[in-house]
Enzyme design. Sequence first.
Site, short mmCIF file in Angstrom:
data_model
loop_
_atom_site.label_atom_id
_atom_site.label_comp_id
_atom_site.label_asym_id
_atom_site.label_seq_id
_atom_site.Cartn_x
_atom_site.Cartn_y
_atom_site.Cartn_z
N CYS A 30 32.95 39.26 33.32
CA CYS A 30 33.65 40.26 34.14
C CYS A 30 33.21 41.67 33.70
O CYS A 30 33.40 42.04 32.54
CB CYS A 30 35.17 40.11 33.98
SG CYS A 30 36.09 41.51 34.65
N LYS A 57 43.60 29.71 36.40
CA LYS A 57 44.20 30.48 35.31
C LYS A 57 45.25 29.68 34.55
O LYS A 57 46.06 28.96 35.15
CB LYS A 57 44.83 31.75 35.88
CG LYS A 57 43.78 32.69 36.45
CD LYS A 57 44.39 33.89 37.16
CE LYS A 57 43.29 34.75 37.76
NZ LYS A 57 43.80 35.81 38.63
N GLU A 86 43.96 47.46 33.50
CA GLU A 86 43.09 48.48 34.11
C GLU A 86 42.08 48.97 33.06
O GLU A 86 42.44 49.68 32.12
CB GLU A 86 43.86 49.68 34.69
CG GLU A 86 44.90 49.31 35.74
CD GLU A 86 44.28 48.68 36.99
OE1 GLU A 86 43.08 48.88 37.23
OE2 GLU A 86 45.02 47.96 37.70
#
Lengths: 240, 240
Positions: A30, A57, A86
């Site tokens: 990612c 998940k 974030e």
Amino acid sequence: MSSGKHYAKGSPKPVLPDDGQLRLFSMRFCPYAHRAHLVLKAKKVPHHTVYINLSEKPEWLVDVSPLLKVPALQLSAEKGQPSLIESLIIAEYLDEKYPQNPLLPKDPLKKAQEKILLERFSGVSSAFYKIFLQSSGLDDFSLALDIFEQELAKRGTPFFGGDKPGYVDYMIWPWLERLPLVEFALKDYKFDAKRFAKIAKLIELLKADDVVKSFYVTPEQHIEFWKSRRAGNANYDLLA
Amino acid sequence: MSSGKHYAKGSPKPVLPDDGQLRLFSMRFCPYAHRAHLVLKAKKVPHHTVYINLSEKPEWLVDVSPLLKVPALQLSAEKGQPSLIESLIIAEYLDEKYPQNPLLPKDPLKKAQEKILLERFSGVSSAFYKIFLQSSGLDDFSLALDIFEQELAKRGTPFFGGDKPGYVDYMIWPWLERLPLVEFALKDYKFDAKRFAKIAKLIELLKADDVVKSFYVTPEQHIEFWKSRRAGNANYDLLA
């Protein structure tokens, strides 16, 4: 602290030592989680990493990341062991909390200017996915990258951070590392090292940076992962 | 310093006094620009305002806001008179540069948590526009607003900032002030003051706040502006 294996649905929750270290919930490929890894390495903050299978998940992910997002950084030494999400908020938090090797300028104006520049990188990252998923958007991609080429020329320094990598360098690196994916997605495309001469040089310099090296994935590995992902069977544990 | 009239294509560039004051390029009904006005008022920073007609932008806007965006904050006392864009970056810059009446907590964790909460407000603002433009998205809107209702209940304080308005309060206010537009767009909808009891109370408190009052627009005026905008003839100077 992690074997690199990704925890999936049904995996028992890993038992981490009660040592107060930060806990980064991540996925090995990612690009947003990549940012958090780079900042932790740049600042030499000891931490545990827990990799998450994003297709399936684990049930307990909700406890540390209520929106089921990665990266999530759990602050296990803080009251209530809160988590941050974030990537840019995590990066700025780490930069403020751990003063060593500062990444953002302290001056409010310079800091704001770095953030505004980075804001424009969303043009690159969104075009990037469009290219990979729809094989379109190359013009947008190149125009957005032009901005960074021009800015680096204007600054006249090897890195956006000056003589060494700073905030912008590490925050955009995950996509620079993945540029070979663009060539892979668009068979006729070749990264234009003349149009993007400064960026090409930056890439070479960053490839030799210890922080970047510590989390580096080769073009072949990126391509292999994306192929598996596109086939609907993402091979999260490719490097584990 | 501005009459409130919006400068359009063909308007000569306003001549502002060379007094080193900040210059805010804004549009009277833009919720993002609204944020910058609120922070400047909250911190009592003297500044000039230049309103821009966003349908027919003046030719000289590019000199102060190369992406032709508002809000843009020109720092006329700084070398090269640079401009900042992006409402949240402007807000954070002002909060760091002008220490009076701090809006964000100084503690890195608490600050990060405020920013993560605010990040979730994009669920409200994006649903807001969908409602207004397509008359759909009410469920998303209400679910996003639930998060803020619950958070305020959890904090147990009248404002997100505690006993007085803070960063989150002022950053979300522009949309709270525009809630009547949702009722206007969806004829059958009525803001549910029971489901959103804490938010309803917050709205009343903020309406009485001097900072909010200094830039307040009535529901009728908001509706009139949006009607004109939707008719393709935005009445920027409605309040001028």
